[in-house]
Scaffold this motif. Structure first.
Motif, PDB file in Angstrom:
ATOM      1  N   LYS A  69       1.081  -1.128   0.111  1.00 26.07           N
ATOM      2  CA  LYS A  69       0.092   0.034  -0.022  1.00 26.07           C
ATOM      3  C   LYS A  69       0.706   1.371  -0.120  1.00 26.07           C
ATOM      4  CE  LYS A  69      -4.153  -1.712   2.043  1.00 26.07           C
ATOM      5  NZ  LYS A  69      -4.603  -2.320   3.382  1.00 26.07           N
ATOM      6  N   LYS A  70       2.114   0.990   0.605  1.00 29.17           N
ATOM      7  CA  LYS A  70       2.892   2.455   0.927  1.00 29.17           C
ATOM      8  C   LYS A  70       3.631   2.474  -0.396  1.00 29.17           C
ATOM      9  CE  LYS A  70       6.452   4.309   3.729  1.00 29.17           C
ATOM     10  NZ  LYS A  70       5.596   5.538   4.005  1.00 29.17           N
ATOM     11  N   PHE A  71       4.168   1.666  -1.197  1.00 26.06           N
ATOM     12  CA  PHE A  71       4.694   1.631  -2.307  1.00 26.06           C
ATOM     13  C   PHE A  71       4.042   1.678  -3.700  1.00 26.06           C
ATOM     14  CE2 PHE A  71       8.081   0.886   0.667  1.00 26.06           C
ATOM     15  CZ  PHE A  71       9.121   1.776   0.280  1.00 26.06           C
ATOM     16  N   LEU A  72       3.287   0.849  -3.877  1.00 24.96           N
ATOM     17  CA  LEU A  72       2.757   0.622  -5.177  1.00 24.96           C
ATOM     18  C   LEU A  72       1.818   1.983  -5.885  1.00 24.96           C
ATOM     19  CD1 LEU A  72       2.280  -1.747  -6.963  1.00 24.96           C
ATOM     20  CD2 LEU A  72       0.218  -2.090  -6.183  1.00 24.96           C
ATOM     21  N   GLY A  73       2.304   2.351  -7.036  1.00 24.37           N
ATOM     22  CA  GLY A  73       1.678   3.355  -7.657  1.00 24.37           C
ATOM     23  C   GLY A  73       2.217   4.630  -7.147  1.00 24.37           C
ATOM     24  N   LYS A  74       3.371   4.705  -6.168  1.00 21.28           N
ATOM     25  CA  LYS A  74       3.851   5.915  -5.823  1.00 21.28           C
ATOM     26  C   LYS A  74       5.214   6.281  -6.892  1.00 21.28           C
ATOM     27  CE  LYS A  74       5.248   8.110  -1.677  1.00 21.28           C
ATOM     28  NZ  LYS A  74       5.316   8.247  -0.235  1.00 21.28           N
ATOM     29  N   ARG A  98       5.156  -2.725  -9.193  1.00 23.73           N
ATOM     30  CA  ARG A  98       5.225  -4.089  -8.548  1.00 23.73           C
ATOM     31  C   ARG A  98       5.877  -4.201  -7.190  1.00 23.73           C
ATOM     32  NH1 ARG A  98       5.984  -8.184 -12.922  1.00 23.73           N
ATOM     33  NH2 ARG A  98       4.027  -7.141 -13.350  1.00 23.73           N
ATOM     34  N   CYS A  99       5.353  -4.516  -6.365  1.00 19.69           N
ATOM     35  CA  CYS A  99       6.237  -4.748  -5.078  1.00 19.69           C
ATOM     36  C   CYS A  99       6.021  -6.161  -4.446  1.00 19.69           C
ATOM     37  CB  CYS A  99       5.195  -3.752  -4.033  1.00 19.69           C
ATOM     38  SG  CYS A  99       6.076  -3.716  -2.491  1.00 19.69           S
ATOM     39  N   GLU A 100       7.137  -6.956  -4.382  1.00 18.68           N
ATOM     40  CA  GLU A 100       7.327  -8.310  -3.825  1.00 18.68           C
ATOM     41  C   GLU A 100       8.299  -8.312  -2.881  1.00 18.68           C
ATOM     42  OE1 GLU A 100       8.017 -10.674  -7.258  1.00 18.68           O
ATOM     43  OE2 GLU A 100       6.621  -9.688  -8.407  1.00 18.68           O
ATOM     44  N   ARG A 101       8.119  -9.178  -1.854  1.00 21.01           N
ATOM     45  CA  ARG A 101       9.372  -9.548  -0.925  1.00 21.01           C
ATOM     46  C   ARG A 101      10.414 -10.027  -1.865  1.00 21.01           C
ATOM     47  NH1 ARG A 101       7.814 -11.470   3.989  1.00 21.01           N
ATOM     48  NH2 ARG A 101       5.607 -11.530   3.342  1.00 21.01           N
ATOM     49  N   SER A 102      11.465  -9.560  -1.170  1.00 26.91           N
ATOM     50  CA  SER A 102      13.015  -9.853  -1.616  1.00 26.91           C
ATOM     51  C   SER A 102      13.207 -11.010  -1.756  1.00 26.91           C
ATOM     52  CB  SER A 102      14.041  -8.768  -1.195  1.00 26.91           C
ATOM     53  OG  SER A 102      15.256  -9.196  -1.517  1.00 26.91           O
ATOM     54  N   TRP A 103      14.156 -11.546  -2.708  1.00 29.24           N
ATOM     55  CA  TRP A 103      14.849 -12.714  -2.515  1.00 29.24           C
ATOM     56  C   TRP A 103      16.352 -12.620  -2.486  1.00 29.24           C
ATOM     57  CZ3 TRP A 103      12.407 -10.983  -6.789  1.00 29.24           C
ATOM     58  CH2 TRP A 103      12.926 -10.644  -8.078  1.00 29.24           C
TER      59      TRP A 103
END
Lengths: 289, 98
Positions: A69-74, A98-103
């Protein structure tokens, strides 16, 4: 994507460089560029060191929904960092798509970003346009949704099945799993599964004149907030949305599968090319609360 | 799907995890056509999924049983299954025990 693209991608990722995402005068995040193209790039960013949102991190676990919510579309201004962590090179504005968990170790988030001044000519956009060529919504709200979906560079997953009914189990389970993976809650993912089942079953029953020689194409178009499904068959039954709604209203006691699509999805459309094909499209958006 | 005769003419049907048109319903069809049924209970305790085909089938069974003077009851519906039945109008047509 060709083998050459893979090589280029590998080459590009070898050139990973430190980057800085600047949100405003007081907020910036350091990260590492992962891949880049003419239209955008992806990068890992550090969250813990920036102490982004205490609420987003609980007992060292990331609250991916809160961070999304914080990053997407920002929008951010992106710049490269030199060895002294100083910005250099051209500053460019980008939007997080796109916002995903880092690997990657030492980074907590993986962001996909699109340059705001780039043209929409990426592979993904092309496949999106191809998939959506025969999707037509009348409602302004639905048209706006499609526009937003296209701008977000969604993932397009398209599969073509011989028209056999037993594939329905595989397709509906896939829809549910993809929706869960995209962050939809269990109930919404179940509703997407159900709607996919109903539309695929209709495609099999009414839109496959050559039985297993006929083909049913199922496409899932997914971004951070929307799950869009499109199912195309070879029937071309001359039926409109109005006809379907009239049938649903006529039999309030015993409704058809399309009542499920109408009740549980946020929008749907049907497009018929007489005696050639029928495309049913529907979508569900994530709850915003 | 497992059919148990609870007492003479009274049957309990344990519906499987998924209740849909890929299921083989012939045993149940045979039971309804051939046997002298007084009552049939569909137990949805383990059922996580139903679709409109299963709903339509259930409504048909209910109507056939009614024409024979027998009854159909649906029990132990989970939230998702009950949501589907509600959406399709099942609560008006069927004897559902929540």
């Amino acid at each position: 994507m060709t083998a050459k693209d893979f090589i280029n991608r590998e080459e590009r990722s070898k050139r990973s460089s430190p980057v800085c995402f600047v949100a405003d005068a007081n907020t910036s995040y350091n990260g590492m560029m992962w891949d880049q193209s003419a239209n955008g790039f992806s990068a890992f960013i550090k969250i813990f060191t920036h102490n982004v949102e205490k609420a987003s991190i609980f007992n060292d676990f990331l609250d991916l929904d809160a961070l999304t919510k914080k990053f997407l579309g920002k929008k951010f201004t992106i710049s490269y960092l030199d060895n002294n962590n100083q910005c250099f090179g051209k500053l460019r504005e980008c939007t997080v798509v796109r916002c995903e968990r880092s690997w990657e170790r030492d980074y907590e988030l993986f962001l996909g970003c699109k340059y705001t001044d780039s043209l929409t000519t990426s592979e993904v956009s092309t496949s999106f346009e191809k998939e959506m060529a025969d999707v037509s919504f009348d409602d302004e709200k639905d048209k706006q949704l499609l526009k937003t979906l296209q701008e977000s560079d969604p993932d397009v997953i398209a599969l073509t099945f011989p028209a056999r009914h037993f594939y329905v189990k595989y397709i509906r389970d896939m829809a549910e799993e993809l929706a869960t993976l995209a962050g939809f809650d269990s109930l919404s993912a179940f509703q997407i599964k159900l709607a996919t089942d109903e539309v695929y079953t209709n495609a099999f029953k009414h839109g496959s004149p050559r039985y297993c020689q006929s083909r049913i194409r199922v496409s899932f178009i997914v971004d951070g907030s929307t799950f869009f499904v499109r199912i195309k068959d070879e029937g071309g039954c001359n039926i409109s949305r109005k006809d379907i709604m009239r049938n649903i209203e006529k039999n309030p006691g015993q409704k058809s599968g399309m009542a499920i699509v109408d009740s549980f999805m946020d929008g749907w459309a049907i497009e018929t090319l007489k005696a050639k094909s029928t495309v049913v499209s529907f979508y569900k958006c994530k709850d915003q609360d | 799907m497992k059919i148990i005769e609870v007492s003479t003419g009274e049957y309990l049907v344990n519906i499987g995890v998924e209740f849909d048109s890929t299921e083989n319903w012939s045993a149940l069809d045979y039971l309804i056509e051939e046997e002298q049924i007084k009552s049939l209970t569909f137990d949805f305790e383990n059922t996580m999924y139903v679709n409109s085909s299963a709903f339509g089938y259930t409504v048909n069974i209910s109507q056939v049983l009614a024409s024979k003077g027998a009854t159909l009851k649906l029990i132990n519906l989970c939230q998702k299954v009950s949501m589907v039945f509600k959406c399709l109008g099942g609560y008006e047509l069927l004897n559902i025990e929540d």
